[in-house]
Design a protein around this motif. Sequence first.
Motif, PDB file in Angstrom:
ATOM      1  N   ILE A   1     -29.681 -13.841  49.081  1.00  0.00           N
ATOM      2  CA  ILE A   1     -28.938 -14.915  48.441  1.00  0.00           C
ATOM      3  C   ILE A   1     -29.699 -15.426  47.223  1.00  0.00           C
ATOM      4  O   ILE A   1     -30.918 -15.250  47.121  1.00  0.00           O
ATOM      5  CB  ILE A   1     -28.668 -16.075  49.412  1.00  0.00           C
ATOM      6  N   THR A   2     -28.974 -16.063  46.307  1.00  0.00           N
ATOM      7  CA  THR A   2     -29.591 -16.611  45.097  1.00  0.00           C
ATOM      8  C   THR A   2     -29.719 -18.125  45.139  1.00  0.00           C
ATOM      9  O   THR A   2     -30.511 -18.701  44.411  1.00  0.00           O
ATOM     10  CB  THR A   2     -28.771 -16.247  43.853  1.00  0.00           C
ATOM     11  N   GLN A   3     -28.911 -18.782  45.967  1.00  0.00           N
ATOM     12  CA  GLN A   3     -28.839 -20.247  46.039  1.00  0.00           C
ATOM     13  C   GLN A   3     -28.424 -20.854  44.699  1.00  0.00           C
ATOM     14  O   GLN A   3     -28.842 -21.946  44.346  1.00  0.00           O
ATOM     15  CB  GLN A   3     -30.170 -20.856  46.498  1.00  0.00           C
ATOM     16  N   LYS A   4     -27.592 -20.111  43.965  1.00  0.00           N
ATOM     17  CA  LYS A   4     -27.070 -20.617  42.696  1.00  0.00           C
ATOM     18  C   LYS A   4     -25.555 -20.758  42.804  1.00  0.00           C
ATOM     19  O   LYS A   4     -24.878 -19.929  43.416  1.00  0.00           O
ATOM     20  CB  LYS A   4     -27.427 -19.669  41.551  1.00  0.00           C
ATOM     21  N   ARG A   5     -25.036 -21.801  42.169  1.00  0.00           N
ATOM     22  CA  ARG A   5     -23.606 -22.063  42.241  1.00  0.00           C
ATOM     23  C   ARG A   5     -22.795 -20.896  41.680  1.00  0.00           C
ATOM     24  O   ARG A   5     -21.731 -20.556  42.192  1.00  0.00           O
ATOM     25  CB  ARG A   5     -23.273 -23.350  41.481  1.00  0.00           C
ATOM     26  N   ALA A   6     -23.313 -20.270  40.613  1.00  0.00           N
ATOM     27  CA  ALA A   6     -22.556 -19.207  39.945  1.00  0.00           C
ATOM     28  C   ALA A   6     -22.353 -17.990  40.840  1.00  0.00           C
ATOM     29  O   ALA A   6     -21.408 -17.228  40.654  1.00  0.00           O
ATOM     30  CB  ALA A   6     -23.257 -18.802  38.654  1.00  0.00           C
ATOM     31  N   THR A   7     -23.241 -17.788  41.793  1.00  0.00           N
ATOM     32  CA  THR A   7     -23.140 -16.601  42.652  1.00  0.00           C
ATOM     33  C   THR A   7     -22.903 -16.988  44.108  1.00  0.00           C
ATOM     34  O   THR A   7     -23.258 -16.235  45.020  1.00  0.00           O
ATOM     35  CB  THR A   7     -24.424 -15.757  42.539  1.00  0.00           C
ATOM     36  N   MET A   8     -22.295 -18.137  44.340  1.00  0.00           N
ATOM     37  CA  MET A   8     -22.080 -18.609  45.703  1.00  0.00           C
ATOM     38  C   MET A   8     -21.214 -17.649  46.513  1.00  0.00           C
ATOM     39  O   MET A   8     -21.470 -17.396  47.692  1.00  0.00           O
ATOM     40  CB  MET A   8     -21.437 -19.993  45.691  1.00  0.00           C
ATOM     41  N   LYS A   9     -20.178 -17.072  45.881  1.00  0.00           N
ATOM     42  CA  LYS A   9     -19.311 -16.139  46.607  1.00  0.00           C
ATOM     43  C   LYS A   9     -20.100 -14.927  47.085  1.00  0.00           C
ATOM     44  O   LYS A   9     -19.890 -14.435  48.194  1.00  0.00           O
ATOM     45  CB  LYS A   9     -18.147 -15.711  45.713  1.00  0.00           C
TER      46      LYS A   9
ATOM     47  N   MET B   1     -28.241 -27.933  52.937  1.00  0.00           N
ATOM     48  CA  MET B   1     -27.323 -27.140  52.128  1.00  0.00           C
ATOM     49  C   MET B   1     -26.497 -26.341  53.140  1.00  0.00           C
ATOM     50  O   MET B   1     -26.912 -25.262  53.567  1.00  0.00           O
ATOM     51  CB  MET B   1     -28.105 -26.235  51.180  1.00  0.00           C
ATOM     52  N   PRO B   2     -25.324 -26.840  53.551  1.00  0.00           N
ATOM     53  CA  PRO B   2     -24.663 -26.333  54.760  1.00  0.00           C
ATOM     54  C   PRO B   2     -23.754 -25.127  54.575  1.00  0.00           C
ATOM     55  O   PRO B   2     -23.153 -24.671  55.555  1.00  0.00           O
ATOM     56  CB  PRO B   2     -23.846 -27.548  55.213  1.00  0.00           C
ATOM     57  N   GLY B   3     -23.629 -24.580  53.353  1.00  0.00           N
ATOM     58  CA  GLY B   3     -22.631 -23.541  53.116  1.00  0.00           C
ATOM     59  C   GLY B   3     -22.736 -22.350  54.043  1.00  0.00           C
ATOM     60  O   GLY B   3     -21.769 -21.985  54.731  1.00  0.00           O
TER      61      GLY B   3
END
Length: 258
Positions: free
Chosen positions: A118-126, A164-166
């Motif tokens: 994972i990157t933990q960045k909004r742009a790559t959340m998917k 960060m619950p995603g």
Amino acid sequence: MFFLYLMLFMGPLQRLIVTPLVWLMPARRARILSRWIRFCARVTRAIVVRGAGVRISVEGVRIAESAVVVMNHQSVLDIPIALCEVHGPPALIPVRTRYRWGIPGISPFLRMMPYPFITQKRATMKQDLAEIRAGCARVAAGEASLVFFPEGHRSRSGEIGRFMPGGLTVTLDAARRPVYVIVGDGMWRARTMMESLSSLAGTEVRVRITGPFAPPERAEDIAPFIAGLRDRMVESLHQLRSDSGGDAAVARIAESAD
């Protein structure tokens, strides 16, 4: 000492023995890699216990089934502790993509298992959630456990930060496996590898494991369930700090590193 272990022991043995075994026996891939990483975690624990005088005590229940495990994040020592204490099916830990390459022994293992990157960045959340869903499928089938550090970053104060619950939300919705909580304390002054070289010596680390907790039945109950887990972890951390000796009847002292 730990870096010498990575360079002279873990890396070469993994390349010369473990990796060929995985190629020759693909049906036993998960079992081979799981036993290998737990062995490496125990060696790491033995290094800090015997080489740096760290005292590690673990109390509570034993995790021996496919599960979702939630742990607070204080230092680089959290991961080997989790790997030692999560028994049964292989423990998968979402790791940052930058660890995919460049770390002797560790990076090749992460790719072989494979761990969710994972990157933990909004742009790559998917993309992050897709990686976690792949791990969820293995957990739902009872073939693995997923270990989350939902704070996302190591604590600077030792207190439990905002979650960060995603990824945890996706997992609880998809896997429906028992949930365990691990809370550790005493490591936050050695957050990074460099800090651990100067601050870890002589540290007393206490770990408490609780559960299992039944996952929420409905999707709308997941957010309150996660909030309750965090409250439970905060309470457990305060208890660890207030208890002088812990409960000798349930303590499993890990200084021997098995």
